[in-house]
Scaffold this active site. Structure first.
Site, PDB file in Angstrom:
ATOM      1  N   ALA A  66      35.267  32.451  36.907  1.00 20.92           N
ATOM      2  CA  ALA A  66      34.933  31.157  37.494  1.00 20.92           C
ATOM      3  C   ALA A  66      33.517  31.263  38.061  1.00 20.92           C
ATOM      4  O   ALA A  66      33.030  32.362  38.312  1.00 20.92           O
ATOM      5  CB  ALA A  66      35.924  30.828  38.602  1.00 20.92           C
ATOM      6  N   GLY A 105      38.552  34.359  35.533  1.00 19.07           N
ATOM      7  CA  GLY A 105      38.824  33.164  34.747  1.00 19.07           C
ATOM      8  C   GLY A 105      38.478  33.352  33.271  1.00 19.07           C
ATOM      9  O   GLY A 105      39.083  32.712  32.400  1.00 19.07           O
ATOM     10  N   GLU A 108      41.356  34.977  31.826  1.00 15.00           N
ATOM     11  CA  GLU A 108      42.470  34.019  31.878  1.00 15.00           C
ATOM     12  C   GLU A 108      42.367  33.017  30.727  1.00 15.00           C
ATOM     13  O   GLU A 108      43.369  32.651  30.119  1.00 15.00           O
ATOM     14  CB  GLU A 108      42.475  33.310  33.237  1.00 15.00           C
ATOM     15  CG  GLU A 108      42.864  34.269  34.371  1.00 15.00           C
ATOM     16  CD  GLU A 108      42.802  33.629  35.744  1.00 15.00           C
ATOM     17  OE1 GLU A 108      41.691  33.220  36.142  1.00 15.00           O
ATOM     18  OE2 GLU A 108      43.848  33.526  36.400  1.00 15.00           O
ATOM     19  N   GLU A 128      39.285  39.465  40.764  1.00 16.96           N
ATOM     20  CA  GLU A 128      39.286  38.499  41.878  1.00 16.96           C
ATOM     21  C   GLU A 128      39.546  39.170  43.225  1.00 16.96           C
ATOM     22  O   GLU A 128      39.018  38.748  44.255  1.00 16.96           O
ATOM     23  CB  GLU A 128      40.330  37.411  41.638  1.00 16.96           C
ATOM     24  CG  GLU A 128      39.921  36.350  40.627  1.00 16.96           C
ATOM     25  CD  GLU A 128      40.229  36.727  39.197  1.00 16.96           C
ATOM     26  OE1 GLU A 128      40.483  37.923  38.928  1.00 16.96           O
ATOM     27  OE2 GLU A 128      40.199  35.837  38.333  1.00 16.96           O
TER      28      GLU A 128
END
Ligand code: 3H9
Length: 693
Positions: A66, A105, A108, A128
């Site tokens: 992210a 992310g 992911e 993370e």
């Protein structure tokens, strides 16, 4: 080729659609990236001539996560979860083609593809936890479905980047592509999938690994227990564990909900903010406002080190580790032999643990040459002096070096508090003189204070920063002042810790409070570890401090089995009645009003004066920015990263609170607590240290 938006392209190679992302520096999932990908996937899925879809990235890496810079700002564009739905529900096989790193992310998103192909140099991870979070876009639910809960626990709580070959072995990556040939290999793989009519395998539907762990809570309990020390104080590891537990015990959709709730809790907490701040602080620290990125640096091919003691030896190892030859000069053969022997022992120990081969040990030892003559340093590009901390000795060494070492070479001092300008002044090349303050053990600690003297040239500072990076250190540029940034602030804490003991606290009270705050150990334990006799001599001892008296009794710390604490044969410490008695005597003699001191006061008295001193350092321009000071404390003094650093902590508790206490203490206890003008100004303006630019 269709340009979807400035960072996303859609093209077709025969019957394979290719979505290419190019959003430097690391293809982070910004709103623009998410929107571009969503649009590209929708189009590719709708394209009647496309039979499969390849997602690939330009630049140095696949999606690295992210976009952390968007955190805390109002959300725009499609959400990551909505984007993932589009990818995961594609009616055509989706193949993620990975190079560089697929992180957070990024991984992911790749886990929502049906297949993953990667080059051998690629790495996958869910880091993370390192920024105080957990994978909040399904990572904790999908990863254990492929790699199993045990491996998933390891990955989400360590944040480690798993190399492609290992990822392949555990099924996270389906195919390995030749290095440099990712695109072609991904296309060929896609064609194979189409030709073989392979099913649209979705990670969310794989249940056997999580089901196998259901009803076995001991997996999680054992993991928690085994890692309790490592996770101490941090919120994120526990929340990550709970999410993997949810993956095991709940249906996928329910697990996602649990992940969402836990993510939100972490996301809004102070720890996540502190850890993200630290992430950016470490990246900002190398930017020096008046030194351009393209400043010419000095090539460092040979290094000289004076002193083969603990410090000199540790410094030498840093260079040998990266293949740079080092000459180590000592005055006595016996000291040289001892120093080189310690280095060999360190390397041998690393080899015994399997982290280095016997050949590596020999290669590194081969790069280290001992000498008894400064003359042998003539052709070095950088000479680092690590002799006794005494100004006259240092000046003498620098005078000699100036006459011996070739022109254009850098002369550095590893002093921890002496005036680098004074040292530079004895040479004819002050612009080539700099402080390089390593932290003990120098081969382990990441911090390097780069002390920029009044006359140090810009290329020399730029070279020092480059050298720091090369040897795996975080170089922080600081100015000349006693103790520089780190030790100058440490002196504040040390002074208050000692005073608190005279006023009524016990050393173990002070240590406990600072340990509970998150430091690996308190100041008195640290003193015992380092040795109470540093800088102490029997002849000059005046029995006027607790430390002196302890040394006089041969309680010189862990090495003598006793110091502030008593130690057993395994170096376990316990409060010492002997120390307690000496403290009582001191208190009686000094006539101080002994009182019960609260844990709160211990913490504030130890920490607030440090924050105040940090503000003075900024005021005097001895540090470039507030976050640089935090980088020093996070990397050199064990400040807990989930509290961001002393300056970040000052903003967390509020500068008004810090200033209020400093002022009150000043009024009662005197000038040592004189508030910094900067602090006063910031409080008057209603601002924090974070607002300084
Ligand atoms: C996440 O994904 C949450 C999701 O689970 C759920 C959401 C709902 N964002 O380190 P470098 C910048 S959380 C924005 O020097 P390297 C960095 O600041 C995220 N910017 O390079 C720097 O900028 P500048 C999980 C980022 O080659 C530049 O990129 N992911 C981000 O040594 C180069 O960085 C992570 O935690 C980011 N995510 O290392 C991965 N990442 O040049 C964090 C980097 O202006 N990133 N930047 O100073 C890394 O670990 C390393 O940057 C990486 C590259 C290994 C990728």
């Amino acid at each position: 080729m269709t340009t979807i938006n400035p960072v996303t392209d859609l093209s077709r190679d025969g019957d394979i659609a290719i979505i290419t992302l190019n959003s430097p520096p690391v293809n982070a999932l910004s709103a623009q990236v998410r929107d571009g990908l969503a649009e590209a996937f929708r189009k590719a899925i709708a394209d009647p001539d496309a039979k499969a879809i390849v997602l690939i990235c330009d630049g140095r890496t696949f999606i690295a996560g992210a976009d952390i810079t968007e955190f805390g700002k109002p959300m725009t564009g499609i959400s990551l979860l909505e984007l993932e739905d589009i990818i995961e529900n594609s009616t055509k096989p989706v193949i993620a083609a990975i190079h560089g790193t697929a992180l957070g992310g990024g991984l992911e998103v790749a886990l929502c593809a049906n297949y993953r192909i990667a080059v051998p140099s690629a790495r996958c991870g869910l880091p993370e936890v390192n920024i105080g979070l957990l994978p909040g876009a399904g990572g904790t639910q999908r990863l254990p479905r492929i790699v199993g809960p045990e491996m998933a626990l390891d990955m989400v709580t360590s944040g480690r980047h798993v190399p492609a070959k290992q990822s392949h072995a555990m099924g996270l990556v389906d195919e390995l592509a030749p290095e440099g040939g990712l695109r072609d290999a991904a296309l060929a793989f896609a064609r194979k999938i189409v030709a073989e009519k392979r099913p649209l395998k979705r990670v969310r539907d794989l249940n056997d690994k999580v089901e196998a762990a259901r009803g076995k809570p001991e997996i999680f309990e054992q993991f928690r227990k085994a890692n309790a020390r490592k996770f101490r104080g941090f919120n994120a590891p526990e929340m990550n564990i709970r999410c993997i537990e949810a993956a095991v015990n709940l249906p996928f959709e329910e697990g996602l909900k649990a992940e969402r709730a836990n993510f939100r809790e972490l996301f809004t907490g102070t720890q996540a903010r502190a850890q993200q701040y630290a992430f950016f602080a470490e990246r900002q620290v190398t930017r020096i406002p008046d030194i351009a990125d393209d400043t010419q640096t000095i090539p460092i091919a040979k290094v000289g080190i004076i002193g083969a003691g603990t410090m000199g030896g540790g410094i030498a190892m840093n260079f040998a580790n990266v293949g740079i030859p080092v000459k180590i000069v000592e005055a006595q053969q016996a000291n040289l032999d001892r120093g080189l022997g310690v280095i060999r022992k360190n390397y041998d120990n690393t080899a015994k643990k399997g982290r280095m081969t016997a050949d590596d040990v020999e290669n590194r030892m081969g790069l280290l040459k001992g000498s008894l003559s400064l003359e042998d340093l003539a052709d070095c590009d950088l000479v680092i002096e690590a002799v006794f901390e005494n100004m006259d000795i240092k000046k003498d060494v620098f005078r000699k070096l100036d006459g011996i070492v070739k022109q254009g070479a850098i002369l550095a001092s590893n002093t921890s508090y002496l005036n680098v300008d004074e040292i530079a002044a004895v040479t004819k090349r002050p612009e080539f003189v700099i402080g390089l303050h390593f932290f003990s053990p120098a081969n382990v600690m990441r911090l390097l204070e780069i002390v920029r003297g009044e006359k140090t040239s810009k290329p020399v500072v730029a070279t020092a920063l480059q050298v720091a990076k090369k040897i795996g250190k975080i170089g922080v540029v600081v100015g000349v002042c006693p103790g520089f940034v780190g030790n100058r602030m440490l002196a504040q804490r040390q002074r208050e810790a000692n005073k608190l003991v005279l006023e009524g606290a016990m050393p173990w009270d002070v240590d406990r409070v600072l340990y509970d705050f998150g430091f690996p150990m308190g100041p008195f334990q640290m003193s015992d570890l380092a040795g109470l006799d540093i800088g102490w001599s029997k002849e000059k001892s005046s029995s006027s401090t607790l430390r002196e008296v302890l040394c006089e009794m041969d309680r010189r710390g862990q090495k003598t089995g006793a110091g502030f604490y008593d130690y057993d044969e395994n170096r376990n410490h316990k409060p010492s009645p002997v120390t307690a008695k000496i403290i009582e005597d001191f208190r009686a003699k000094s006539g101080v009003n002994v009182r019960k001191i609260s844990d709160e006061e211990i913490l504030e008295r130890c920490i607030y004066p440090m924050i105040n001193e940090g503000a003075k350092i900024l005021e005097e321009k001895k540090a470039i920015r507030s976050s640089d000071i935090d980088v020093v404390w996070l990397n050199g003094y064990g400040w807990p990263v989930y509290r961001g650093g002393p300056m970040f902590y000052g903003d967390t508790v509020g500068l008004g609170e810090v200033l209020g206490k400093m002022t009150a203490w000043r009024d009662v206890m005197g000038d040592a607590f004189e508030p910094s003008k900067l602090l006063e100004r910031l409080v008057a303006d209603g601002k924090g240290l974070k607002d300084l630019r």
